[in-house]
Design a protein around this motif. Structure first.
Motif, PDB file in Angstrom:
ATOM      1  N   ASN A  12       0.844  -1.195   0.000  1.00  0.00           N
ATOM      2  CA  ASN A  12       0.000   0.000   0.000  1.00  0.00           C
ATOM      3  C   ASN A  12       0.877   1.242   0.000  1.00  0.00           C
ATOM      4  O   ASN A  12       1.547   1.539   0.972  1.00  0.00           O
ATOM      5  N   GLY A  13       0.889   1.928  -1.137  1.00  0.00           N
ATOM      6  CA  GLY A  13       1.739   3.108  -1.251  1.00  0.00           C
ATOM      7  C   GLY A  13       1.055   4.317  -0.670  1.00  0.00           C
ATOM      8  O   GLY A  13       0.224   4.946  -1.309  1.00  0.00           O
ATOM      9  N   PHE A  14       1.388   4.617   0.558  1.00  0.00           N
ATOM     10  CA  PHE A  14       0.773   5.793   1.157  1.00  0.00           C
ATOM     11  C   PHE A  14       1.178   7.022   0.354  1.00  0.00           C
ATOM     12  O   PHE A  14       2.298   7.129  -0.128  1.00  0.00           O
ATOM     13  N   HIS A  15       0.252   7.928   0.163  1.00  0.00           N
ATOM     14  CA  HIS A  15       0.459   9.122  -0.671  1.00  0.00           C
ATOM     15  C   HIS A  15       0.815   8.720  -2.103  1.00  0.00           C
ATOM     16  O   HIS A  15       1.485   9.467  -2.814  1.00  0.00           O
ATOM     17  N   GLY A  16       0.375   7.544  -2.508  1.00  0.00           N
ATOM     18  CA  GLY A  16       0.581   7.109  -3.877  1.00  0.00           C
ATOM     19  C   GLY A  16       2.039   6.880  -4.233  1.00  0.00           C
ATOM     20  O   GLY A  16       2.392   6.782  -5.400  1.00  0.00           O
ATOM     21  N   GLU A  17       2.909   6.798  -3.233  1.00  0.00           N
ATOM     22  CA  GLU A  17       4.330   6.637  -3.518  1.00  0.00           C
ATOM     23  C   GLU A  17       4.792   5.203  -3.368  1.00  0.00           C
ATOM     24  O   GLU A  17       4.424   4.520  -2.419  1.00  0.00           O
ATOM     25  N   HIS A  18       5.590   4.790  -4.346  1.00  0.00           N
ATOM     26  CA  HIS A  18       6.139   3.436  -4.300  1.00  0.00           C
ATOM     27  C   HIS A  18       7.646   3.495  -4.482  1.00  0.00           C
ATOM     28  O   HIS A  18       8.159   3.352  -5.585  1.00  0.00           O
ATOM     29  N   PRO A  19       8.358   3.727  -3.387  1.00  0.00           N
ATOM     30  CA  PRO A  19       9.814   3.906  -3.486  1.00  0.00           C
ATOM     31  C   PRO A  19      10.571   2.629  -3.829  1.00  0.00           C
ATOM     32  O   PRO A  19      11.720   2.704  -4.259  1.00  0.00           O
TER      33      PRO A  19
END
Ligand SMILES: Nc1nc2c(ncn2[C@@H]2O[C@H](COP(=O)(O)OP(=O)(O)O)[C@@H](O)[C@H]2O)c(=O)[nH]1
Ligand SMILES: [Mg+2]
Lengths: 206, 118
Positions: A141-148
């Motif tokens: 689940n990429g919080f704030h749409g971020e997938h580092p």
């Protein structure tokens, strides 16, 4: 045709019910995901802990106030007149694990949600399904749409069994959650088609 | 009466079940479907108000977890009351679709198609 379909249609004409579990650490987005795909707002029941199979000894060391109830939330997806899929968010805290056994019975499989900022909070869930041979996929689940991190990096970091599916998702978006569920079902279909029943994961205990 | 005392909240539901805390049938799961028998059988003891509420809610099939939410009662309490209703023939019960290690393809394909339509 399995032939069982029409015969199984009970007198009550109740639809068949199947379920999938949404698991992972506290605050990882389980309730959010249930709500994103459910046709109803996530429903919630509160269970008194003492009724759920805990012996008195098990309550040692647990703060009484916090130990009185555990919330369970669930959602519903009507697949058709004759089939309904229920999604159950598992209780996050480890002390509620005794409930997982009940929840896991009869489940098609599970989605384990992972928050990459604190992946360790989902280790226990992964371990639970692995040990029981319950099929699961990982939803990051990429919080704030971020997938580092890439799925491969996450697979390594979590020391996942070979072949475990890792999907980057956003628990707030229906389409994204649907893709995760479809990935799980496709995995089940592949397993079922092979007919070997082997869960993705370690070999059965010898 | 709205103090933070959770004990009161926990005790109350169990007065509905005569103090029993364990159902005498174990065949109710969270997604076991329950339907009121129509017409209801004649005779027998008059159902208690909470039992009547359940019967009203399950005029159409409804699963145990939904009943618990609708009545704001724990699943464990609902289950005990459902046992009562089952014993006196006022409800029918449909267990969930059994899931083996290799669920049948037809079922899985149906679920997949349903998700595609979501
Ligand atoms: N920004 C952001 N917030 C999220 C996301 N998923 C969940 N949240 C928030 O994180 C909190 C915990 O989510 P929740 O679904 O309740 O977690 P649970 O404990 O696993 O059920 C809530 O406040 C959610 O609104 C996400 O993808 N992005
Ligand atoms: Mg939650």
């Amino acid at each position: 045709m399995t032939g069982s379909d029409s015969a199984a249609r009970g007198a009550a004409a109740a639809p068949d019910a199947v379920k999938i579990l949404i698991a992972g650490g506290f605050g990882v987005g389980k309730t959010t995901m249930v709500g994103s795909v459910s046709e109803i707002a996530p429903l919630r029941t509160e269970e008194p802990l003492t009724m759920a199979g805990l012996g008195v000894d098990d309550l040692d060391g647990i703060e009484r106030k916090q130990a009185t109830t555990v919330a369970l939330d669930f959602g519903r997806i009507t697949i058709g007149d004759d089939l309904v899929l229920y999604l159950f968010g598992t209780p996050g805290q480890q002390r509620f694990w005794f409930m997982w056994n009940d929840l896991a019975i009869g489940a098609l499989g599970a989605v384990v949600l992972v928050d990459v900022r604190r992946p360790e909070s989902s280790f226990a869930a992964i371990d639970f399904f692995e040990r029981r041979g319950i099929p699961f996929v990982i939803g990051v689940n990429g919080f704030h749409g971020e997938h580092p991190y890439s799925p491969e990096e996450i697979r390594d970091a979590l020391a996942l069994p070979e072949g475990t599916q890792v999907l980057l998702c956003d628990a707030r978006e229906r389409g994204s959650c649907r893709e995760v569920l479809v990935a799980l079902i496709d995995q089940l279909i592949a397993t079922s088609a092979r007919g070997d029943g082997a869960a993705v994961g370690p070999a059965a205990a010898s | 009466m709205s103090g933070g005392d959770t004990a009161g909240r926990l005790v109350r539901p169990f007065t509905l079940t005569g103090g029993r805390t364990k159902p005498d049938r174990t065949d109710f799961t969270l997604i076991t479907s329950v339907t009121a028998v129509d017409p209801q059988p004649d005779g027998g003891p008059r159902p208690q108000p909470e039992h009547l509420r359940i019967l009203r809610l399950c005029e159409r099939p409804v699963v145990v977890a939904e009943l618990a939410t609708l009545l704001d009662l724990p699943v464990s309490v609902i289950t005990i009351m459902l046992c009562d209703l089952l014993r006196v023939g006022r409800i029918t019960v449909r267990p969930p679709r059994p899931v083996s290690r290799t669920p049948d393809l037809e079922l899985l394909q149906k679920v997949r198609d349903g998700l595609d339509r979501l």
